[in-house]
Design an enzyme around this catalytic site. Sequence first.
Site, PDB file in Angstrom:
ATOM      1  N   HIS A  57      47.643  32.361  33.328  1.00  0.00           N
ATOM      2  CA  HIS A  57      48.759  32.990  34.046  1.00  0.00           C
ATOM      3  C   HIS A  57      49.979  33.136  33.155  1.00  0.00           C
ATOM      4  O   HIS A  57      50.599  32.143  32.773  1.00  0.00           O
ATOM      5  CB  HIS A  57      49.111  32.146  35.276  1.00  0.00           C
ATOM      6  CG  HIS A  57      50.041  32.833  36.226  1.00  0.00           C
ATOM      7  ND1 HIS A  57      49.698  33.981  36.904  1.00  0.00           N
ATOM      8  CD2 HIS A  57      51.307  32.544  36.627  1.00  0.00           C
ATOM      9  CE1 HIS A  57      50.702  34.356  37.677  1.00  0.00           C
ATOM     10  NE2 HIS A  57      51.699  33.506  37.523  1.00  0.00           N
ATOM     11  N   HIS A  59      53.548  35.896  32.494  1.00  0.00           N
ATOM     12  CA  HIS A  59      54.345  37.116  32.650  1.00  0.00           C
ATOM     13  C   HIS A  59      55.062  37.279  31.318  1.00  0.00           C
ATOM     14  O   HIS A  59      56.092  36.638  31.068  1.00  0.00           O
ATOM     15  CB  HIS A  59      55.361  36.971  33.782  1.00  0.00           C
ATOM     16  CG  HIS A  59      54.763  36.514  35.080  1.00  0.00           C
ATOM     17  ND1 HIS A  59      53.913  37.308  35.829  1.00  0.00           N
ATOM     18  CD2 HIS A  59      54.871  35.348  35.763  1.00  0.00           C
ATOM     19  CE1 HIS A  59      53.551  36.644  36.919  1.00  0.00           C
ATOM     20  NE2 HIS A  59      54.103  35.456  36.905  1.00  0.00           N
ATOM     21  N   GLN A  62      58.913  37.551  30.415  1.00  0.00           N
ATOM     22  CA  GLN A  62      59.807  36.423  30.706  1.00  0.00           C
ATOM     23  C   GLN A  62      60.033  35.528  29.478  1.00  0.00           C
ATOM     24  O   GLN A  62      60.960  34.721  29.460  1.00  0.00           O
ATOM     25  CB  GLN A  62      59.276  35.618  31.891  1.00  0.00           C
ATOM     26  CG  GLN A  62      59.347  36.441  33.185  1.00  0.00           C
ATOM     27  CD  GLN A  62      58.786  35.723  34.397  1.00  0.00           C
ATOM     28  OE1 GLN A  62      58.625  34.511  34.392  1.00  0.00           O
ATOM     29  NE2 GLN A  62      58.472  36.479  35.438  1.00  0.00           N
ATOM     30  N   ARG A  83      65.403  33.691  39.635  1.00  0.00           N
ATOM     31  CA  ARG A  83      64.797  35.009  39.779  1.00  0.00           C
ATOM     32  C   ARG A  83      65.822  36.117  39.541  1.00  0.00           C
ATOM     33  O   ARG A  83      65.478  37.183  39.038  1.00  0.00           O
ATOM     34  CB  ARG A  83      64.154  35.148  41.170  1.00  0.00           C
ATOM     35  CG  ARG A  83      63.184  36.323  41.245  1.00  0.00           C
ATOM     36  CD  ARG A  83      62.471  36.419  42.570  1.00  0.00           C
ATOM     37  NE  ARG A  83      63.358  36.871  43.636  1.00  0.00           N
ATOM     38  CZ  ARG A  83      62.944  37.413  44.779  1.00  0.00           C
ATOM     39  NH1 ARG A  83      61.659  37.560  45.015  1.00  0.00           N
ATOM     40  NH2 ARG A  83      63.796  37.792  45.715  1.00  0.00           N
ATOM     41  N   ARG A 211      54.078  37.716  50.139  1.00  0.00           N
ATOM     42  CA  ARG A 211      55.413  38.292  50.332  1.00  0.00           C
ATOM     43  C   ARG A 211      55.400  39.784  50.018  1.00  0.00           C
ATOM     44  O   ARG A 211      56.113  40.563  50.637  1.00  0.00           O
ATOM     45  CB  ARG A 211      56.423  37.630  49.378  1.00  0.00           C
ATOM     46  CG  ARG A 211      56.800  36.228  49.729  1.00  0.00           C
ATOM     47  CD  ARG A 211      57.882  35.705  48.773  1.00  0.00           C
ATOM     48  NE  ARG A 211      57.327  35.133  47.563  1.00  0.00           N
ATOM     49  CZ  ARG A 211      57.653  35.508  46.328  1.00  0.00           C
ATOM     50  NH1 ARG A 211      58.515  36.469  46.126  1.00  0.00           N
ATOM     51  NH2 ARG A 211      57.112  34.922  45.282  1.00  0.00           N
ATOM     52  N   HIS A 233      49.698  34.831  43.553  1.00  0.00           N
ATOM     53  CA  HIS A 233      50.640  33.722  43.746  1.00  0.00           C
ATOM     54  C   HIS A 233      50.549  33.265  45.205  1.00  0.00           C
ATOM     55  O   HIS A 233      50.618  34.106  46.102  1.00  0.00           O
ATOM     56  CB  HIS A 233      52.082  34.185  43.546  1.00  0.00           C
ATOM     57  CG  HIS A 233      52.443  34.608  42.159  1.00  0.00           C
ATOM     58  ND1 HIS A 233      52.809  35.890  41.842  1.00  0.00           N
ATOM     59  CD2 HIS A 233      52.536  33.900  41.014  1.00  0.00           C
ATOM     60  CE1 HIS A 233      53.136  35.951  40.555  1.00  0.00           C
ATOM     61  NE2 HIS A 233      52.953  34.767  40.022  1.00  0.00           N
ATOM     62  N   GLU A 236      54.090  28.819  46.422  1.00  0.00           N
ATOM     63  CA  GLU A 236      54.807  28.190  45.305  1.00  0.00           C
ATOM     64  C   GLU A 236      56.061  27.490  45.801  1.00  0.00           C
ATOM     65  O   GLU A 236      56.453  26.454  45.263  1.00  0.00           O
ATOM     66  CB  GLU A 236      55.175  29.257  44.264  1.00  0.00           C
ATOM     67  CG  GLU A 236      55.991  28.723  43.098  1.00  0.00           C
ATOM     68  CD  GLU A 236      56.314  29.772  42.045  1.00  0.00           C
ATOM     69  OE1 GLU A 236      56.064  30.960  42.285  1.00  0.00           O
ATOM     70  OE2 GLU A 236      56.809  29.377  40.970  1.00  0.00           O
ATOM     71  N   HIS A 270      49.503  28.531  41.604  1.00  0.00           N
ATOM     72  CA  HIS A 270      50.410  27.490  42.113  1.00  0.00           C
ATOM     73  C   HIS A 270      49.769  26.690  43.264  1.00  0.00           C
ATOM     74  O   HIS A 270      49.441  25.532  43.095  1.00  0.00           O
ATOM     75  CB  HIS A 270      51.779  28.039  42.542  1.00  0.00           C
ATOM     76  CG  HIS A 270      52.494  28.803  41.477  1.00  0.00           C
ATOM     77  ND1 HIS A 270      52.772  28.259  40.247  1.00  0.00           N
ATOM     78  CD2 HIS A 270      52.976  30.078  41.442  1.00  0.00           C
ATOM     79  CE1 HIS A 270      53.398  29.160  39.497  1.00  0.00           C
ATOM     80  NE2 HIS A 270      53.527  30.272  40.200  1.00  0.00           N
ATOM     81  N   ASP A 321      52.820  30.896  32.694  1.00  0.00           N
ATOM     82  CA  ASP A 321      53.622  31.552  33.724  1.00  0.00           C
ATOM     83  C   ASP A 321      54.930  32.145  33.198  1.00  0.00           C
ATOM     84  O   ASP A 321      54.928  33.232  32.658  1.00  0.00           O
ATOM     85  CB  ASP A 321      53.871  30.544  34.864  1.00  0.00           C
ATOM     86  CG  ASP A 321      54.418  31.194  36.113  1.00  0.00           C
ATOM     87  OD1 ASP A 321      54.522  32.430  36.138  1.00  0.00           O
ATOM     88  OD2 ASP A 321      54.733  30.483  37.078  1.00  0.00           O
TER      89      ASP A 321
HETATM   90 ZN   LIG Z   1      53.701  33.781  38.122  1.00  0.00          ZN
END
Ligand SMILES: [Zn+2]
Length: 454
Positions: A57, A59, A62, A83, A211, A233, A236, A270, A321
């Site tokens: 996992h 991203h 980031q 975030r 979500r 996800h 979490e 998660h 992540d």
């Molecule tokens: Zn993630």
Amino acid sequence: MSSNSIHAKAALLEDGWAENVRFQLDDGRIAGITAGVAAQGGDERVDHLVPGMCNHHSHAFQRAMSGLAEIRGQGTDTFWTWRDVMYRFALAMTPDQMEAVAAQLYVEMVEAGFCRVGEFHYLHNDRDGRPYANRGEMAERLAAAAGEAGIGLTLLPSFYAHSNFGGLEPTDGQRRFINDLDGFEALLSQCRAIAAAALGVSVGVAPHSLRAVTPEELHAVVAMAGDAPIHMHVAEQLREVADCLSWCGKRPLEWLLENAPVDERWCLIHSTHLNEDELDGIVKSGATVGLCPVTEGNLGDGIFPAAALLENGGHLGIGTDSNISISVASELRQLEYSQRLASHQRSVVARQGCSTGRVLFAEAQRGGQAALAATTDLVAGAPATFVTFDTAEQPWLSGDRVLDAWIFSESLRPDAVWIDGRQQVASGRHLRADAVAHRFRQTMSDLLQQTGLQ
Ligand SMILES: [Zn+2]
């Protein structure tokens, strides 16, 4: 640099450590393994050799904000305030910058002993929110970066359509993530074309979270997966659990296990906040739990009951992540230490008489392979992918103590890394590290200006 044969003083094979092991390589694969033999002329000689680890996992973009979101703001800092900073980077990044940041990240992953990364990729659209003329633009950049670092890549394009449960409209800050089902299908087919043209690239799907996806959309995206990995996800954050309860009267994992065909293809990222019934449901489903211990600690998510999962026969793997730091050892150590802090015990995941490092490594290796549908076991026919350790300065380390020293003290770190028969790391340094780092420095300077975080 590559070698047709490698001789290890000791190697961690499928059924445990073996001494004096000779690996013959052919076309990037292991053609043969012979234990208990002397090295031959021309063999590359190493001390301890273990399989590569899957990072299930990531991203990639980031990585650019690593270390830049650690100043406490007004009130309580949480995942949600983090975030906001993450969205500033997400809205700024160009395709060239994505490639430069991802290349730096993937070089660091290979140096850390990761051989394949599951890139849960959701930065799809141009900065104004419109799709790129080539919908696979960003995915192509990720594949180019993976090619430069020599790491295997499982592209997991993320379907993201809403800002919260109940199909709420996305926010303007999410405009680069958004697809409808037709757009996602086009993106997925672009990703499959990228994989068909590149060595070491495969494709799964990633419905982002409950979500961001309605039940109907989840059903449609899962149907597009076929036999490929499905990553999502789940649970979490406590607020996510509360929002899910308000939406449907069920907890996120409870809803997912009842309403989606969760099976061995799935990696539940998660799964931090779950009860015993949900843990039992995950074990029965055969899914892998995608733990990201360092990021979960950094974001204050909570502690997943890893020891209970393993005791019940469940599967887990590790991912980096948010890419706040890149280390196989740190992820496994944090995984174990969180269990110790919660239980006031030591050696929590290990069974009696077993090395904790060995159990952590073996479980994460097994789970990572399942989550990315990849083979990293050292068996004939498998990719010639290895991580080696030089124990000349610490000759008292052998067998599982090598893993324990790596994971718990980092007095040992990966010395050489081969992926698909090609050496990528020598003496702890990636062979293309300097050129990639140079481009990354220039990119960071531009990004800090663009985000106002100078
Ligand atoms: Zn993630």
